[in-house]
Design an enzyme around this catalytic site. Structure first.
Site, PDB file in Angstrom:
ATOM      1  N   TYR A   1       3.106  -2.609  17.782  1.00  0.00           N
ATOM      2  CA  TYR A   1       3.944  -3.445  16.906  1.00  0.00           C
ATOM      3  C   TYR A   1       4.261  -4.777  17.586  1.00  0.00           C
ATOM      4  CZ  TYR A   1       7.969  -4.651  13.932  1.00  0.00           C
ATOM      5  OH  TYR A   1       8.852  -5.272  13.074  1.00  0.00           O
TER       6      TYR A   1
ATOM      7  N   ASN B   1       0.838  -1.209   0.000  1.00  0.00           N
ATOM      8  CA  ASN B   1       0.000   0.000   0.000  1.00  0.00           C
ATOM      9  C   ASN B   1       0.874   1.262   0.000  1.00  0.00           C
ATOM     10  OD1 ASN B   1       1.008   0.203   2.580  1.00  0.00           O
ATOM     11  ND2 ASN B   1      -0.958   0.460   3.591  1.00  0.00           N
TER      12      ASN B   1
HETATM   13  N1  LIG Z   1      14.076  -4.337   8.930  1.00  0.00           N
HETATM   14  C1  LIG Z   1      14.217  -4.927  10.088  1.00  0.00           C
HETATM   15  O1  LIG Z   1      15.220  -4.729  10.780  1.00  0.00           O
HETATM   16  C2  LIG Z   1      13.141  -5.838  10.603  1.00  0.00           C
HETATM   17  C3  LIG Z   1      13.317  -6.428  11.856  1.00  0.00           C
HETATM   18  C4  LIG Z   1      12.323  -7.245  12.334  1.00  0.00           C
HETATM   19  C5  LIG Z   1      11.210  -7.521  11.584  1.00  0.00           C
HETATM   20  N2  LIG Z   1      11.059  -6.944  10.364  1.00  0.00           N
HETATM   21  C6  LIG Z   1       9.812  -7.227   9.634  1.00  0.00           C
HETATM   22  O2  LIG Z   1      10.092  -7.415   8.263  1.00  0.00           O
HETATM   23  C7  LIG Z   1       9.052  -6.851   7.481  1.00  0.00           C
HETATM   24  C8  LIG Z   1       9.614  -5.874   6.473  1.00  0.00           C
HETATM   25  O3  LIG Z   1      10.293  -4.836   7.163  1.00  0.00           O
HETATM   26  P1  LIG Z   1      11.074  -3.671   6.405  1.00  0.00           P
HETATM   27  O4  LIG Z   1      12.220  -3.300   7.215  1.00  0.00           O
HETATM   28  O5  LIG Z   1      11.268  -4.040   4.989  1.00  0.00           O
HETATM   29  O6  LIG Z   1      10.022  -2.508   6.528  1.00  0.00           O
HETATM   30  P2  LIG Z   1       9.445  -1.531   5.395  1.00  0.00           P
HETATM   31  O7  LIG Z   1       8.663  -0.495   6.116  1.00  0.00           O
HETATM   32  O8  LIG Z   1      10.540  -1.091   4.526  1.00  0.00           O
HETATM   33  O9  LIG Z   1       8.511  -2.500   4.578  1.00  0.00           O
HETATM   34  C9  LIG Z   1       7.199  -2.781   4.941  1.00  0.00           C
HETATM   35  C10 LIG Z   1       6.349  -2.733   3.699  1.00  0.00           C
HETATM   36  O10 LIG Z   1       5.013  -3.062   4.036  1.00  0.00           O
HETATM   37  C11 LIG Z   1       4.139  -2.134   3.382  1.00  0.00           C
HETATM   38  N3  LIG Z   1       2.903  -2.058   4.162  1.00  0.00           N
HETATM   39  C12 LIG Z   1       2.726  -1.571   5.408  1.00  0.00           C
HETATM   40  N4  LIG Z   1       1.434  -1.696   5.763  1.00  0.00           N
HETATM   41  C13 LIG Z   1       0.789  -2.290   4.729  1.00  0.00           C
HETATM   42  C14 LIG Z   1      -0.554  -2.673   4.491  1.00  0.00           C
HETATM   43  N5  LIG Z   1      -1.512  -2.469   5.407  1.00  0.00           N
HETATM   44  N6  LIG Z   1      -0.866  -3.241   3.300  1.00  0.00           N
HETATM   45  C15 LIG Z   1       0.083  -3.448   2.353  1.00  0.00           C
HETATM   46  N7  LIG Z   1       1.369  -3.093   2.524  1.00  0.00           N
HETATM   47  C16 LIG Z   1       1.713  -2.528   3.707  1.00  0.00           C
HETATM   48  C17 LIG Z   1       4.917  -0.834   3.386  1.00  0.00           C
HETATM   49  O11 LIG Z   1       4.447   0.089   2.445  1.00  0.00           O
HETATM   50  C18 LIG Z   1       6.310  -1.333   3.072  1.00  0.00           C
HETATM   51  O12 LIG Z   1       6.520  -1.440   1.696  1.00  0.00           O
HETATM   52  C19 LIG Z   1       8.062  -6.210   8.456  1.00  0.00           C
HETATM   53  O13 LIG Z   1       6.989  -7.083   8.679  1.00  0.00           O
HETATM   54  C20 LIG Z   1       8.861  -6.060   9.717  1.00  0.00           C
HETATM   55  O14 LIG Z   1       8.043  -6.135  10.856  1.00  0.00           O
HETATM   56  C21 LIG Z   1      11.997  -6.111   9.874  1.00  0.00           C
END
Ligand SMILES: NC(=O)c1ccc[n+]([C@@H]2O[C@H](COP(=O)([O-])OP(=O)(O)OC[C@H]3O[C@@H](n4cnc5c(N)ncnc54)[C@H](O)[C@@H]3O)[C@@H](O)[C@H]2O)c1
Length: 415
Positions: free
Chosen positions: A229, A118
């Site tokens: 979260y 989104n």
């Molecule tokens: N990056 C990290 O260090 C880390 C650590 C732990 C967990 N995670 C998990 O990994 C996943 C990806 O993280 P990231 O770092 O790439 O974050 P990010 O914010 O870059 O990516 C998240 C993506 O999800 C999309 N999104 C959010 N809400 C949405 C919705 N309701 N519908 C459709 N799309 C939606 C956002 O637009 C974004 O593109 C997440 O679930 C996060 O919780 C990441």
């Protein structure tokens, strides 16, 4: 002979009829002449208009040809997979930081990838290099709404991940992690797909045991600022196992620790992006007392793919077990950037875990996985990315014209 015939004709008609005939002949002549004249004017005019149009259109044609040339997209190399090995894979949140690297890996491995996002924190720019490829599809969709597509595997990553982003709209963060996860599990059940949940080390909260192994239940404040979260992800995990037990859905749960790399957000607010940006801009590096260390995005992506294709259905930690103090880490970034920034100590944010270190024995044993990218190598790539982003921002600055002040009527934020 002719004159005789004429004389006979003249004598045959009276003078009045003669006048009438001459009049008709004259009219016919004038009509015919003006028709010829008109046609030649029209033809001349048309020629002139055509040549004018040609003058305008030719440069446009030229531009289209140039655009077409520049648009013959050169995609990264993609393996060919036979029908039986090629999977239809959905990545929710695929336009985000981790999701876009996962998209790259799965596309290059030869699978068909559908990215659903989104664009709350993700960007089209992160996946634009695949747009138009026959194996790739990008759908602008919010996972809080149901989705009906046919897939074999679902990597469910959609959720804001950094504190400023998930705290921006806590209700939406909760909806994304609860209703969004239910929707994706429902889809997995309907089409018989396997679902991998991108969970987080935040399920351990502010842990009381070190390092944290997967059987630790965590220490989370359920009503604190990070709860939307932390608890959202905890209930998402609960939902996965409810669907596994009740509906037989195949689930995989990755508990991801801090990750860094290119395509991170500039306003991510976490330690790596903060330090790099501060060092690049000559600002003080602001250090809390945290000791967790991040790992590089390609290591995470390899871990996610290994887990998805394994037979491990219980949660698995993916993270960097190396230990450095945060001060050592700040110093390392300062040196790599070659920055003269000073280091400043900050007070801690509420509920921010003091210490976190993954126990990755399970990943090593069951998946043969551990991070392999040396910290300095990964940091250099991230620094290069942030430097380019700063240049990009500087060259594409939009300076809005000041608007007259308006009275706010109420909250406009959408949940
Ligand atoms: N990056 C990290 O260090 C880390 C650590 C732990 C967990 N995670 C998990 O990994 C996943 C990806 O993280 P990231 O770092 O790439 O974050 P990010 O914010 O870059 O990516 C998240 C993506 O999800 C999309 N999104 C959010 N809400 C949405 C919705 N309701 N519908 C459709 N799309 C939606 C956002 O637009 C974004 O593109 C997440 O679930 C996060 O919780 C990441």
């Amino acid at each position: 002979m002719v004159s005789k015939a004429l004389l006979r004709l003249v004598s045959a008609v009276n003078r009045r009829r003669m006048k009438l005939l001459l009049g008709i002949a004259l009219l016919a002549y004038v009509a015919f002449y003006s028709f010829l004249l008109n046609r030649s004017i029209q033809e001349n005019g048309e020629l002139k208009i055509e040549s004018k149009i040609e003058e305008i259109v030719e440069p446009l044609r030229e531009k289209i040809r140039d655009l077409e040339k520049s648009f013959t997209q050169k995609y990264p190399p993609v393996k060919f997979l036979s029908e039986k090995d090629r999977k239809r894979i959905l990545i929710t949140g695929g336009a985000g930081f981790v999701g876009s690297h996962l998209t790259d890996k799965l596309m290059m491995d030869g699978h068909e990838v559908t990215v659903v996002d989104n664009f709350f924190t993700g960007r089209k720019r992160n996946v634009e290099h695949w747009i138009g490829h026959e194996n790739f599809e990008l759908i602008n969709h919010d996972v809080v709404e149901p989705l009906y597509i046919e897939v074999d595997q679902i990597y469910h990553l959609a959720s804001p991940a950094s504190p400023p982003n998930y705290m921006y709209n806590p209700i939406k963060t909760l909806k994304t992690n609860t209703i969004g996860t239910l929707n994706m599990l429902g889809l997995a059940k309907r089409v018989g797909a396997r679902l991998l949940l991108a969970s987080t080390s935040e399920v351990y909260g502010d842990p009381e045991v070190h390092p944290q192994s997967e059987d630790y239940w965590g220490h989370v404040n359920p009503i604190g600022p990070r709860a939307c979260y932390d608890e959202g992800k905890r209930v998402a995990e609960t939902m996965c196992y409810a669907y596994m037990k009740q509906e037989g859905v195949e689930v995989r749960v990755a508990r991801i620790f801090n990750t860094f790399g290119p395509r991170m957000h500039m306003n991510d607010g976490r330690v790596v992006s903060n330090f790099i940006l501060q060092a690049l801009q000559g600002e003080p590096l602001t250090v809390g007392s945290l000791t967790r260390l991040p790992f590089y995005s390609s290591d995470l992506v390899n871990g996610l793919v290994a887990l998805m294709n394994s037979n491990v259905s219980s949660p698995v930690n993916l993270g960097n077990p190396e230990e450095h103090t945060i001060l050592e880490f700040a110093q390392l970034i300062k040196n790599l950037v070659g920055s003269g920034s000073e280091i400043q100590f900050l007070s801690e944010a509420q509920d921010d875990p003091q210490k976190r270190k993954p126990d990755i024995k399970k990943a090593k044993l069951m998946l043969g996985w551990e991070p392999v990218v040396p910290l300095e190598e990964g940091l250099n790539k991230a620094i290069h990315y942030f430097r380019k982003e700063l240049e990009y921002q500087a060259n594409n600055q939009y300076i809005p014209k000041p608007k007259p002040a308006r009275i706010k009527k109420g909250r406009t934020r959408h949940n």
